[in-house]
Write a protein that holds these residues in place. Structure first.
Motif, short mmCIF file in Angstrom:
data_model
loop_
_atom_site.label_atom_id
_atom_site.label_comp_id
_atom_site.label_asym_id
_atom_site.label_seq_id
_atom_site.Cartn_x
_atom_site.Cartn_y
_atom_site.Cartn_z
N UNK A 19 105.32 7.02 87.08
CA UNK A 19 106.57 7.41 86.44
C UNK A 19 106.87 6.61 85.19
N UNK A 20 106.47 5.36 85.18
CA UNK A 20 106.69 4.50 84.00
C UNK A 20 105.90 4.97 82.79
N UNK A 21 104.92 5.87 83.02
CA UNK A 21 104.09 6.37 81.91
C UNK A 21 104.20 7.88 81.72
N UNK A 22 105.16 8.51 82.39
CA UNK A 22 105.32 9.96 82.26
C UNK A 22 105.61 10.32 80.81
N UNK A 23 104.89 11.30 80.32
CA UNK A 23 105.03 11.80 78.96
C UNK A 23 104.83 10.71 77.90
N UNK B 281 123.35 17.57 92.35
CA UNK B 281 124.14 16.66 91.54
C UNK B 281 123.73 16.83 90.08
N UNK B 282 124.68 17.00 89.17
CA UNK B 282 124.30 17.18 87.77
C UNK B 282 123.51 16.00 87.22
N UNK B 283 122.53 16.32 86.41
CA UNK B 283 121.72 15.33 85.73
C UNK B 283 121.37 15.84 84.34
N UNK B 284 120.80 14.97 83.55
CA UNK B 284 120.43 15.31 82.17
C UNK B 284 119.19 16.21 82.16
N UNK B 285 119.20 17.19 81.28
CA UNK B 285 118.04 18.04 81.05
C UNK B 285 117.16 17.41 79.96
N UNK B 286 115.89 17.24 80.28
CA UNK B 286 114.88 16.81 79.31
C UNK B 286 114.04 18.05 79.02
N UNK B 287 114.13 18.59 77.82
CA UNK B 287 113.50 19.87 77.54
C UNK B 287 112.13 19.70 76.88
N UNK B 288 111.27 20.64 77.23
CA UNK B 288 109.90 20.71 76.72
C UNK B 288 109.59 22.17 76.43
N UNK B 289 108.59 22.41 75.63
CA UNK B 289 108.22 23.77 75.26
C UNK B 289 107.24 24.40 76.23
N UNK B 290 106.43 25.30 75.70
CA UNK B 290 105.44 26.03 76.48
C UNK B 290 104.15 25.22 76.62
N UNK B 291 103.39 25.55 77.65
CA UNK B 291 102.04 25.03 77.85
C UNK B 291 101.95 23.50 77.91
N UNK B 292 102.92 22.87 78.55
CA UNK B 292 102.85 21.42 78.76
C UNK B 292 101.85 21.19 79.89
N UNK B 293 100.75 20.50 79.56
CA UNK B 293 99.71 20.32 80.56
C UNK B 293 99.82 18.98 81.27
N UNK B 294 99.02 18.83 82.31
CA UNK B 294 99.10 17.63 83.13
C UNK B 294 98.71 16.37 82.36
N UNK B 295 97.87 16.50 81.34
CA UNK B 295 97.53 15.34 80.51
C UNK B 295 98.72 14.89 79.67
N UNK B 296 99.60 15.82 79.32
CA UNK B 296 100.82 15.46 78.60
C UNK B 296 101.83 14.83 79.56
N UNK B 297 101.87 15.32 80.79
CA UNK B 297 102.80 14.77 81.77
C UNK B 297 102.41 13.34 82.12
N UNK B 298 101.14 13.11 82.43
CA UNK B 298 100.65 11.76 82.72
C UNK B 298 99.25 11.64 82.12
N UNK B 299 99.14 10.94 80.99
CA UNK B 299 97.83 10.79 80.35
C UNK B 299 96.80 10.16 81.29
N UNK B 300 95.57 10.61 81.17
CA UNK B 300 94.50 10.21 82.09
C UNK B 300 94.27 8.70 82.13
N UNK B 301 94.57 7.99 81.06
CA UNK B 301 94.33 6.54 81.08
C UNK B 301 95.23 5.80 82.07
N UNK B 302 96.28 6.46 82.56
CA UNK B 302 97.18 5.84 83.52
C UNK B 302 96.87 6.24 84.96
#
Length: 172
Positions: free
Chosen positions: A40-44, A9-30
């Motif tokens: 998910x409420x704290x993703x990126x 099913x089509x959905x919106x593309x959320x674009x990111x560059x190179x070398x996105x690490x897991x700390x950027x996806x979900x910061x360690x404080x969460x």
């Protein structure tokens, strides 16, 4: 887990560059929670603060090279699923992120042309044939389909549901 639409099913593309690490996806404080919706409420949260509030079930993450690098935490793909992301398309993935995503049933496609998809484009994934269709531009991008065994893990919701079914535990 959030209401995640089928990746066709089509959905919106959320674009990111190179070398996105897991700390950027979900910061360690969460990482005090393992609940997908909480994560998910704290993703990126630091990398793209508008993501968690703007992402809708069925949207896709599209990235460049080495998406998911860094630690081996499973929280990163869980956060994406918890946010409602239906799949991730990237030029390449860090190996541990790739496997963690498969283990939780998050569809992934390696697409050499991922950088041709613009932020906000309406896309869908053809997982079986390995294609990303950009409805905004009308382009179709070839991707590497998952091997049948890995696709069966994704189709069944990840490693745990797959294993339960294999062991005959269908009542869970």
């Amino acid at each position: 887990m959030s209401d995640v639409r089928d990746p066709v099913t089509p959905g919106r593309a959320w674009t990111f560059g190179d070398d996105v690490d897991t700390d950027q996806i979900i910061p360690s404080r969460f990482l005090v929670s393992s609940d997908p919706a909480d994560l998910g409420a704290h993703a990126f949260a630091d990398h793209r603060p508008d993501f968690a509030e703007g992402v809708e079930p069925g949207d896709f993450v599209v990235a460049g090279e080495n998406f998911g690098s860094g630690s081996s935490r499973e929280h990163a793909p869980v956060a994406l699923r918890g946010a409602g992301v239906s799949g991730v398309v990237a030029r390449s993935f860090a190996r541990i992120f790739f496997r963690n995503a498969i283990n939780i049933g998050l569809p992934l496609l390696v697409c050499p042309d991922a950088d041709r998809i613009a932020d906000g484009d309406e896309v869908h994934l053809d997982l079986g044939d390995g294609r990303v269709v950009d409805h905004t531009t009308g382009e179709t991008h070839d991707a590497d389909p998952l091997p049948d065994f890995l696709q069966s893990l994704v189709d069944q919701g990840g490693l745990e549901p797959y294993t339960r079914r294999k062991l005959g535990h269908t009542d869970d």
